[in-house]
Motif scaffolding. Structure first.
Motif, PDB file in Angstrom:
ATOM      1  N   ASP A 115      34.497  33.275   2.169  1.00 52.98           N
ATOM      2  CA  ASP A 115      33.143  33.439   2.292  1.00 52.98           C
ATOM      3  C   ASP A 115      32.178  32.348   1.354  1.00 52.98           C
ATOM      4  O   ASP A 115      32.495  32.391   0.203  1.00 52.98           O
ATOM      5  N   PRO A 116      31.459  31.610   1.997  1.00 53.13           N
ATOM      6  CA  PRO A 116      30.607  30.491   0.975  1.00 53.13           C
ATOM      7  C   PRO A 116      29.880  31.169   0.052  1.00 53.13           C
ATOM      8  O   PRO A 116      29.750  30.409  -1.013  1.00 53.13           O
ATOM      9  N   ARG A 117      29.540  32.521   0.107  1.00 48.94           N
ATOM     10  CA  ARG A 117      28.812  33.041  -1.101  1.00 48.94           C
ATOM     11  C   ARG A 117      29.788  32.944  -2.526  1.00 48.94           C
ATOM     12  O   ARG A 117      29.230  33.170  -3.600  1.00 48.94           O
ATOM     13  N   ILE A 118      30.838  33.187  -2.191  1.00 50.22           N
ATOM     14  CA  ILE A 118      31.932  33.182  -3.378  1.00 50.22           C
ATOM     15  C   ILE A 118      33.033  32.201  -3.505  1.00 50.22           C
ATOM     16  O   ILE A 118      33.359  32.217  -4.597  1.00 50.22           O
ATOM     17  N   GLU A 119      32.849  31.239  -2.597  1.00 54.26           N
ATOM     18  CA  GLU A 119      33.662  30.184  -2.756  1.00 54.26           C
ATOM     19  C   GLU A 119      33.653  29.456  -3.999  1.00 54.26           C
ATOM     20  O   GLU A 119      34.600  28.750  -4.626  1.00 54.26           O
ATOM     21  N   GLY A 120      32.375  28.987  -4.355  1.00 53.22           N
ATOM     22  CA  GLY A 120      32.258  28.041  -5.491  1.00 53.22           C
ATOM     23  C   GLY A 120      32.624  28.580  -6.728  1.00 53.22           C
ATOM     24  O   GLY A 120      33.334  28.112  -7.604  1.00 53.22           O
ATOM     25  N   GLU A 121      32.488  30.305  -6.924  1.00 54.79           N
ATOM     26  CA  GLU A 121      32.938  30.743  -8.240  1.00 54.79           C
ATOM     27  C   GLU A 121      34.465  30.616  -8.242  1.00 54.79           C
ATOM     28  O   GLU A 121      35.145  30.321  -9.184  1.00 54.79           O
ATOM     29  N   VAL A 122      35.215  30.975  -6.991  1.00 55.37           N
ATOM     30  CA  VAL A 122      36.585  30.850  -7.099  1.00 55.37           C
ATOM     31  C   VAL A 122      37.129  29.513  -7.318  1.00 55.37           C
ATOM     32  O   VAL A 122      38.354  29.365  -7.849  1.00 55.37           O
ATOM     33  N   LEU A 123      36.535  28.625  -6.636  1.00 55.55           N
ATOM     34  CA  LEU A 123      36.881  27.161  -6.871  1.00 55.55           C
ATOM     35  C   LEU A 123      36.910  26.858  -8.294  1.00 55.55           C
ATOM     36  O   LEU A 123      38.028  26.223  -8.932  1.00 55.55           O
ATOM     37  N   ALA A 124      35.903  27.139  -9.044  1.00 56.67           N
ATOM     38  CA  ALA A 124      35.899  26.748 -10.302  1.00 56.67           C
ATOM     39  C   ALA A 124      36.651  27.589 -11.042  1.00 56.67           C
ATOM     40  O   ALA A 124      37.411  26.967 -12.109  1.00 56.67           O
ATOM     41  N   THR A 125      37.230  28.737 -10.880  1.00 57.98           N
ATOM     42  CA  THR A 125      38.176  29.570 -11.310  1.00 57.98           C
ATOM     43  C   THR A 125      39.423  29.112 -11.426  1.00 57.98           C
ATOM     44  O   THR A 125      40.317  28.567 -12.444  1.00 57.98           O
ATOM     45  N   MET A 126      39.812  28.412  -9.942  1.00 58.30           N
ATOM     46  CA  MET A 126      41.125  27.771  -9.739  1.00 58.30           C
ATOM     47  C   MET A 126      41.355  26.630 -10.717  1.00 58.30           C
ATOM     48  O   MET A 126      42.490  26.508 -11.136  1.00 58.30           O
ATOM     49  N   LEU A 127      40.169  25.718 -10.738  1.00 61.37           N
ATOM     50  CA  LEU A 127      40.333  24.303 -11.738  1.00 61.37           C
ATOM     51  C   LEU A 127      40.417  24.793 -12.963  1.00 61.37           C
ATOM     52  O   LEU A 127      41.260  24.092 -13.721  1.00 61.37           O
ATOM     53  N   ASP A 128      39.739  25.891 -13.757  1.00 64.47           N
ATOM     54  CA  ASP A 128      39.731  26.231 -15.003  1.00 64.47           C
ATOM     55  C   ASP A 128      41.297  26.784 -15.026  1.00 64.47           C
ATOM     56  O   ASP A 128      41.797  26.397 -16.394  1.00 64.47           O
ATOM     57  N   LEU A 129      41.999  27.429 -14.452  1.00 61.64           N
ATOM     58  CA  LEU A 129      43.370  27.678 -14.563  1.00 61.64           C
ATOM     59  C   LEU A 129      44.408  26.771 -14.359  1.00 61.64           C
ATOM     60  O   LEU A 129      45.539  26.930 -14.562  1.00 61.64           O
ATOM     61  N   GLY A 130      43.989  25.407 -13.837  1.00 59.37           N
ATOM     62  CA  GLY A 130      44.626  24.437 -13.989  1.00 59.37           C
ATOM     63  C   GLY A 130      45.466  24.023 -12.401  1.00 59.37           C
ATOM     64  O   GLY A 130      46.343  23.527 -12.447  1.00 59.37           O
ATOM     65  N   HIS A 131      44.998  24.942 -11.461  1.00 59.23           N
ATOM     66  CA  HIS A 131      45.531  24.598 -10.239  1.00 59.23           C
ATOM     67  C   HIS A 131      44.843  23.489  -9.199  1.00 59.23           C
ATOM     68  O   HIS A 131      43.668  23.335  -9.657  1.00 59.23           O
ATOM     69  N   ARG A 132      45.484  23.112  -8.418  1.00 60.13           N
ATOM     70  CA  ARG A 132      44.686  22.050  -7.438  1.00 60.13           C
ATOM     71  C   ARG A 132      44.329  22.728  -6.240  1.00 60.13           C
ATOM     72  O   ARG A 132      45.116  23.297  -5.266  1.00 60.13           O
ATOM     73  N   VAL A 133      43.047  22.487  -5.876  1.00 65.10           N
ATOM     74  CA  VAL A 133      42.705  22.955  -4.805  1.00 65.10           C
ATOM     75  C   VAL A 133      42.870  21.713  -3.513  1.00 65.10           C
ATOM     76  O   VAL A 133      42.188  20.516  -3.542  1.00 65.10           O
ATOM     77  N   ALA A 134      43.879  22.109  -2.604  1.00 65.09           N
ATOM     78  CA  ALA A 134      44.233  21.199  -1.770  1.00 65.09           C
ATOM     79  C   ALA A 134      43.041  20.903  -0.397  1.00 65.09           C
ATOM     80  O   ALA A 134      42.817  19.750  -0.065  1.00 65.09           O
ATOM     81  N   TRP A 135      42.603  22.098  -0.104  1.00 65.23           N
ATOM     82  CA  TRP A 135      41.723  21.942   0.937  1.00 65.23           C
ATOM     83  C   TRP A 135      40.825  23.294   1.181  1.00 65.23           C
ATOM     84  O   TRP A 135      41.260  24.574   0.534  1.00 65.23           O
TER      85      TRP A 135
END
Length: 423
Positions: A9-29
């Motif tokens: 959901d666009p309302r939570i995507e930004g926060e989860v995206l930042a969390t993934m990057l902070d954890l060292g993972h790569r968001v492919a798409w």
């Protein structure tokens, strides 16, 4: 580092995206349209894990099946109880409620992150596999399987009871357990993605409490239509992982032994009976259950002829359930022994008496037979069977390649005495 796909959901995507990057993972798409999500999974950049909002527009059974085939693990981030139930109904165990704690999210997807150290070593497989199988007609395989598991647990052994029946799973209902998220299907899904280990098995399994000895349960599929989740390879891999987890693995197995690949034009399609073949092929001991009535004995003899084509007779122990004089006349035990020996070459089968009152009371209370009536006729007979046949730990057999029908028939007569000794 993991490759992650986002369908949130666009309302939570930004926060989860930042969390993934902070954890060292790569968001492919990232995918905002549920209609294009399956195309992304199937033909887009491959990802190790998909984080998805479990709305009906995004999370569907077809998407989970596709993700299983390409090796992508699906983790649902639910905004409420209704979304969590929707995900559980589709068989997802990895469901987190929002707001998600970053550490909890990292622990959930961590089994897939092998980093640069390569796959984690698997502990030596030492557990014993006991398959409980019976021919068509509900002879009581689930009752016997649950009884064996509880008796072994009472002896201080670490036990897991698995419901691998692809036609009518019933272990959860018998023991009063919730099965909205089938544990065995979840384990097979993790095995298919290479992420199944002891930590994951502990998380997925349900504990059946018992004063005499608790044991773990991997519940079965909630609908028979979900049999495709229990492929031959996944079931075999899950059983091997369980060997390193528990002392005894007791498996309630489906009745049908039809080799349907012989009548299928698609050699790569999933096989409905593949789970049963995988269980029987992995088993150190097969407990064959039949019912003590004229129809049940006929089915037992016919089923036994099929079973010995797949399993070495020395590994089979026959149990005749629901013994009662009214069904077989005077001297039912003697009549049964004579019939089984004459028409099936089965000697010294274990006999379990009819005790429906105790079985009904145990099911209503969600208890094992041992806990419900430790001195009842059926629990005592089961205890005697476990003590004389199963109360030891043989060296697990590693080579279980299927024997040819001719070879099985050739050895059947020579193995009659061995069956008598071990039954």
């Amino acid at each position: 580092m993991l490759r992650v796909g986002l369908a949130l959901d666009p309302r939570i995507e930004g926060e989860v995206l930042a969390t993934m990057l902070d954890l060292g993972h790569r968001v492919a798409w990232r995918c905002h349209d549920g209609t294009g999500l399956e195309e992304r999974i199937g033909t887009g950049t491959p990802v190790d894990v998909l984080l998805v909002s479990p709305g009906t527009d995004r999370l569907r059974a077809e998407l989970i099946d596709l993700a299983d085939r390409v090796g992508t693990r699906v983790v649902a981030l639910a905004s409420g109880e209704s979304e969590r139930r929707h995900a559980a109904g589709l068989g997802l165990v990895d469901t987190l409620l929002l707001p998600v704690d970053p550490d909890e999210l990292d622990r959930t997807i961590a089994p897939l992150d092998l980093g640069g150290d390569g796959p984690r070593p698997v502990a030596p497989a030492a557990g014993r596999v006991i398959a409980v199988w019976g021919a068509a007609g509900s002879p009581g395989t689930t009752t016997v399987a649950a009884g064996i598991a509880s008796e072994l647990a009472a002896r201080g052994r670490r036990v897991v009871l698995i419901d691998a029946d692809t036609y009518g799973s019933s272990v959860a209902a018998m023991l009063g357990l919730l099965d909205e998220a089938p544990g065995f299907a979840a384990a097979c899904r993790l095995a298919g993605s290479g992420a199944l280990d002891i930590e994951q098995l502990e998380r997925i399994a349900v504990v059946h409490p018992s004063p005499s000895g608790a044991f773990r349960v991997l519940t079965g599929i909630s609908r028979a239509a979900r049999w495709t989740e229990l492929s031959t390879e996944r079931v075999a891999t899950t059983i091997e992982r369980c060997r390193a987890w528990m002392d005894d693995i007791v498996i309630d197995t489906a009745f049908c032994l039809e080799a349907d690949e012989e009548i299928s034009s698609d050699l790569f399609a999933p096989r409905r009976n593949g789970a049963a073949f995988a269980v029987l092929g992995s088993a150190d001991r097969v407990v064959e259950v039949g019912a003590a009535d004229p129809v049940g004995v006929t089915r037992l003899l016919r089923g036994h002829a099929e079973l010995v084509e797949l399993v070495d007779p020395s590994r089979i122990s026959v149990v005749v359930n629901r013994l009662r004089g009214v069904a077989l006349g005077t001297g039912p035990a003697g009549q049964l022994a004579s019939t089984l020996s004459r028409f099936g070459g089965i000697e010294a089968a274990a006999l379990l008496p009819e005790d429906q009152r105790v079985v009904d009371a145990a099911v209503i209370a969600g208890r094992s037979l041992r806990d419900q009536a430790p001195r009842g006729a059926l629990p005592v007979a089961l205890r005697r069977f476990v003590s004389t046949v199963l109360d030891h730990q043989p060296t697990p057999v590693r080579d279980r390649s299927r024997r040819s029908a001719g070879g099985a028939r050739g050895r059947r007569a020579r193995s009659g005495s061995r069956r008598g000794e071990e039954s």
